[in-house]
Design a protein around this motif. Structure first.
Motif, PDB file in Angstrom:
ATOM      1  N   ILE A  11       9.850  49.485  43.388  1.00 28.00           N
ATOM      2  CA  ILE A  11       8.699  49.017  42.833  1.00 28.00           C
ATOM      3  C   ILE A  11       8.428  48.276  41.749  1.00 28.00           C
ATOM      4  O   ILE A  11       8.430  49.230  40.727  1.00 28.00           O
ATOM      5  N   PRO A  12       8.782  47.045  41.614  1.00 25.99           N
ATOM      6  CA  PRO A  12       8.949  46.362  40.004  1.00 25.99           C
ATOM      7  C   PRO A  12       7.590  46.145  39.469  1.00 25.99           C
ATOM      8  O   PRO A  12       6.558  46.416  40.060  1.00 25.99           O
ATOM      9  N   VAL A  13       7.857  45.944  38.139  1.00 28.22           N
ATOM     10  CA  VAL A  13       6.575  45.764  37.118  1.00 28.22           C
ATOM     11  C   VAL A  13       6.120  44.374  37.917  1.00 28.22           C
ATOM     12  O   VAL A  13       6.621  43.471  38.437  1.00 28.22           O
ATOM     13  N   ASN A  14       4.583  44.329  37.243  1.00 34.05           N
ATOM     14  CA  ASN A  14       4.127  43.008  37.609  1.00 34.05           C
ATOM     15  C   ASN A  14       5.073  41.737  36.773  1.00 34.05           C
ATOM     16  O   ASN A  14       5.440  41.785  35.647  1.00 34.05           O
ATOM     17  N   PRO A  15       5.295  40.550  37.309  1.00 31.93           N
ATOM     18  CA  PRO A  15       5.903  39.521  36.797  1.00 31.93           C
ATOM     19  C   PRO A  15       5.233  38.766  35.768  1.00 31.93           C
ATOM     20  O   PRO A  15       4.171  38.912  35.599  1.00 31.93           O
ATOM     21  N   GLU A  16       6.241  38.088  34.976  1.00 29.56           N
ATOM     22  CA  GLU A  16       5.216  37.151  34.035  1.00 29.56           C
ATOM     23  C   GLU A  16       4.545  35.834  34.833  1.00 29.56           C
ATOM     24  O   GLU A  16       4.752  35.912  35.692  1.00 29.56           O
ATOM     25  N   LEU A  17       3.927  35.145  33.907  1.00 32.32           N
ATOM     26  CA  LEU A  17       2.836  34.200  34.688  1.00 32.32           C
ATOM     27  C   LEU A  17       3.652  33.090  35.527  1.00 32.32           C
ATOM     28  O   LEU A  17       3.275  32.515  36.696  1.00 32.32           O
ATOM     29  N   ASP A  18       4.941  32.673  35.097  1.00 27.13           N
ATOM     30  CA  ASP A  18       5.806  31.938  35.828  1.00 27.13           C
ATOM     31  C   ASP A  18       6.756  32.364  36.662  1.00 27.13           C
ATOM     32  O   ASP A  18       7.528  31.627  37.348  1.00 27.13           O
ATOM     33  N   GLN A  19       6.165  33.675  36.948  1.00 32.47           N
ATOM     34  CA  GLN A  19       7.431  34.090  38.215  1.00 32.47           C
ATOM     35  C   GLN A  19       6.620  34.513  39.398  1.00 32.47           C
ATOM     36  O   GLN A  19       5.290  34.658  39.341  1.00 32.47           O
ATOM     37  N   VAL A  20       7.283  34.350  40.512  1.00 37.63           N
ATOM     38  CA  VAL A  20       6.438  34.494  41.929  1.00 37.63           C
ATOM     39  C   VAL A  20       6.635  36.270  41.940  1.00 37.63           C
ATOM     40  O   VAL A  20       7.753  36.581  42.166  1.00 37.63           O
ATOM     41  N   LYS A  21       5.702  36.866  42.729  1.00 35.07           N
ATOM     42  CA  LYS A  21       5.567  38.168  42.899  1.00 35.07           C
ATOM     43  C   LYS A  21       6.520  38.562  44.227  1.00 35.07           C
ATOM     44  O   LYS A  21       5.769  37.978  45.060  1.00 35.07           O
ATOM     45  N   VAL A  22       7.399  39.092  44.282  1.00 34.78           N
ATOM     46  CA  VAL A  22       8.149  39.423  45.591  1.00 34.78           C
ATOM     47  C   VAL A  22       8.605  41.080  45.517  1.00 34.78           C
ATOM     48  O   VAL A  22       9.253  41.462  44.649  1.00 34.78           O
ATOM     49  N   TYR A  23       8.142  41.640  46.364  1.00 36.22           N
ATOM     50  CA  TYR A  23       8.444  43.073  46.659  1.00 36.22           C
ATOM     51  C   TYR A  23       9.264  43.227  47.572  1.00 36.22           C
ATOM     52  O   TYR A  23       9.433  42.765  48.790  1.00 36.22           O
ATOM     53  N   SER A  24      10.658  44.006  47.381  1.00 32.33           N
ATOM     54  CA  SER A  24      11.699  44.301  48.649  1.00 32.33           C
ATOM     55  C   SER A  24      11.121  45.442  49.242  1.00 32.33           C
ATOM     56  O   SER A  24      11.581  45.668  50.467  1.00 32.33           O
ATOM     57  N   LEU A  25      10.495  46.478  48.702  1.00 32.48           N
ATOM     58  CA  LEU A  25      10.113  47.393  49.462  1.00 32.48           C
ATOM     59  C   LEU A  25       8.517  47.648  50.142  1.00 32.48           C
ATOM     60  O   LEU A  25       8.186  47.973  51.207  1.00 32.48           O
ATOM     61  N   ILE A  26       7.684  47.129  49.359  1.00 34.56           N
ATOM     62  CA  ILE A  26       5.995  47.033  49.633  1.00 34.56           C
ATOM     63  C   ILE A  26       5.930  45.404  49.614  1.00 34.56           C
ATOM     64  O   ILE A  26       5.596  45.099  48.330  1.00 34.56           O
ATOM     65  N   PRO A  27       5.758  44.675  50.575  1.00 38.25           N
ATOM     66  CA  PRO A  27       5.708  43.393  50.571  1.00 38.25           C
ATOM     67  C   PRO A  27       4.227  42.992  50.359  1.00 38.25           C
ATOM     68  O   PRO A  27       3.787  42.228  51.279  1.00 38.25           O
ATOM     69  N   TYR A  28       3.523  43.363  49.248  1.00 33.01           N
ATOM     70  CA  TYR A  28       2.129  42.929  49.013  1.00 33.01           C
ATOM     71  C   TYR A  28       2.136  42.518  47.526  1.00 33.01           C
ATOM     72  O   TYR A  28       2.783  43.141  46.643  1.00 33.01           O
ATOM     73  N   ASN A  29       1.240  41.562  47.285  1.00 26.46           N
ATOM     74  CA  ASN A  29       1.138  41.205  45.845  1.00 26.46           C
ATOM     75  C   ASN A  29      -0.020  41.870  45.169  1.00 26.46           C
ATOM     76  O   ASN A  29      -0.926  41.303  44.589  1.00 26.46           O
ATOM     77  N   TYR A  30      -0.274  43.092  45.373  1.00 26.14           N
ATOM     78  CA  TYR A  30      -1.354  43.836  44.698  1.00 26.14           C
ATOM     79  C   TYR A  30      -0.776  44.387  43.194  1.00 26.14           C
ATOM     80  O   TYR A  30       0.161  44.657  43.010  1.00 26.14           O
ATOM     81  N   GLU A  31      -1.977  43.720  42.229  1.00 25.70           N
ATOM     82  CA  GLU A  31      -1.473  44.032  40.794  1.00 25.70           C
ATOM     83  C   GLU A  31      -1.229  45.612  40.659  1.00 25.70           C
ATOM     84  O   GLU A  31      -0.534  46.127  39.721  1.00 25.70           O
ATOM     85  N   TRP A  32      -2.021  46.363  41.312  1.00 24.31           N
ATOM     86  CA  TRP A  32      -2.009  47.979  41.211  1.00 24.31           C
ATOM     87  C   TRP A  32      -0.453  48.337  41.301  1.00 24.31           C
ATOM     88  O   TRP A  32      -0.271  49.629  40.865  1.00 24.31           O
ATOM     89  N   LEU A  33       0.119  47.775  42.175  1.00 23.38           N
ATOM     90  CA  LEU A  33       1.690  48.224  42.533  1.00 23.38           C
ATOM     91  C   LEU A  33       2.503  48.101  41.116  1.00 23.38           C
ATOM     92  O   LEU A  33       3.260  48.811  40.913  1.00 23.38           O
ATOM     93  N   GLY A  34       2.215  47.164  40.592  1.00 24.37           N
ATOM     94  CA  GLY A  34       2.994  46.878  39.035  1.00 24.37           C
ATOM     95  C   GLY A  34       2.661  48.277  38.085  1.00 24.37           C
ATOM     96  O   GLY A  34       3.251  48.632  37.405  1.00 24.37           O
ATOM     97  N   TRP A  35       1.341  48.773  38.188  1.00 25.09           N
ATOM     98  CA  TRP A  35       1.040  49.845  37.313  1.00 25.09           C
ATOM     99  C   TRP A  35       1.567  51.129  38.062  1.00 25.09           C
ATOM    100  O   TRP A  35       1.977  51.844  37.243  1.00 25.09           O
ATOM    101  N   LEU A  36       1.606  51.067  39.275  1.00 22.23           N
ATOM    102  CA  LEU A  36       2.422  52.362  40.031  1.00 22.23           C
ATOM    103  C   LEU A  36       3.833  52.131  39.353  1.00 22.23           C
ATOM    104  O   LEU A  36       4.356  53.349  39.074  1.00 22.23           O
ATOM    105  N   HIS A  37       4.644  51.073  39.150  1.00 27.07           N
ATOM    106  CA  HIS A  37       5.682  51.037  38.539  1.00 27.07           C
ATOM    107  C   HIS A  37       5.655  51.824  37.120  1.00 27.07           C
ATOM    108  O   HIS A  37       6.850  52.589  36.838  1.00 27.07           O
TER     109      HIS A  37
END
Length: 244
Positions: free
Chosen positions: A102-128
């Motif tokens: 579960i990766p960290v939230n990306p930088e502004l110029d990056q696209v958010k892609v999750y390999s385990l949880i395929p959702y673009n929720y910001e709280w997932l980055g905080w879970l990391h």
């Protein structure tokens, strides 16, 4: 010490060394490979941001290996949770897998892609971040509370400043300090790549603690006396009542 018991001791030591080498080498390999234009990856703001680069497999693969090794590491337990190596390494292993998958939230110029949880929720980055904080906290507890258990007193060998227990305490305290400094460095913008440097040092001292526990430097002669308060020789069968 019987053959099977001796093999168990050496198996524990090999497992500790494997965990230590992975911890020490991960930030070193990521930073070194970032220099080569072949990988099209510059230095990242943090170790976790390598998830979004061509070095992602090294980052996630190494953390997953550490996680599985920690889960596989079966200690002898302890009535006190804070000294129970089996429970603590299981928690650390699960946290390491969470940090990897579960990766960290990306930088502004990056696209958010999750390999385990395929959702673009910001709280997932905080879970990391939560997984990472618990992971390093457990690393510190293991070094300070667990690794320092088990050394036999030896009146014939004076206690050295390089004794293993002093190294474990230094590594544990260093991990706590470095991880506390991560949010401070981001808030105050202390220096460029401060988060990457602080995380790299934390992983390094974590690895050092496990390497010393795994006796990566050996334990004969002066090393055995200064680090472990033991008089060992290559021909002497080493007594160890249980994996330390």
């Amino acid at each position: 010490m019987g053959k099977f018991k001796r093999n168990d001791v050496f198996t524990y030591r090999r497992l500790r060394r494997a965990i230590g080498y992975l911890g020490v080498s991960l930030p070193v390999i990521l930073v070194i490979l970032s220099v080569f234009s072949f990988f099209n990856t510059g230095l990242q703001p943090s170790v976790s941001h390598y998830y979004y680069t061509n070095l992602r497999e090294i980052f996630t693969g190494t953390l997953c290996a550490v996680g599985f090794f920690l889960i596989r590491y079966k200690g002898h337990g302890n009535p006190s949770f804070w000294k129970n190596d089996q429970a603590l390494t299981n928690i650390a292993g699960i946290m390491a897998l969470g940090v990897a998958l579960i990766p960290v939230n990306p930088e502004l110029d990056q696209v958010k892609v999750y390999s385990l949880i395929p959702y673009n929720y910001e709280w997932l980055g905080w879970l990391h971040y939560g997984f990472a904080a618990i992971l390093f906290a457990v690393f510190a507890i293991l070094a300070i509370n667990v690794f320092t258990i088990g050394q036999k007193p030896n009146k014939n060998i004076p206690l050295s400043s390089l004794n293993e227990n002093n190294i474990y305490r230094f590594c544990g305290i260093s991990i706590i300090f470095l991880i506390v400094m991560v949010p401070v460095s981001e808030w105050r913008d202390l220096f460029k790549y401060s988060t990457l440097v602080l995380e790299a040092y934390a992983l390094f001292v974590f690895g050092v603690a496990w390497l010393i526990k795994g006796r990566a430097l050996g334990d004969e002669g002066k090393i055995g006396q200064k680090l472990y308060r033991e008089n060992n020789t290559e021909d002497t069968e080493k007594e160890e009542p249980e994996p330390k």
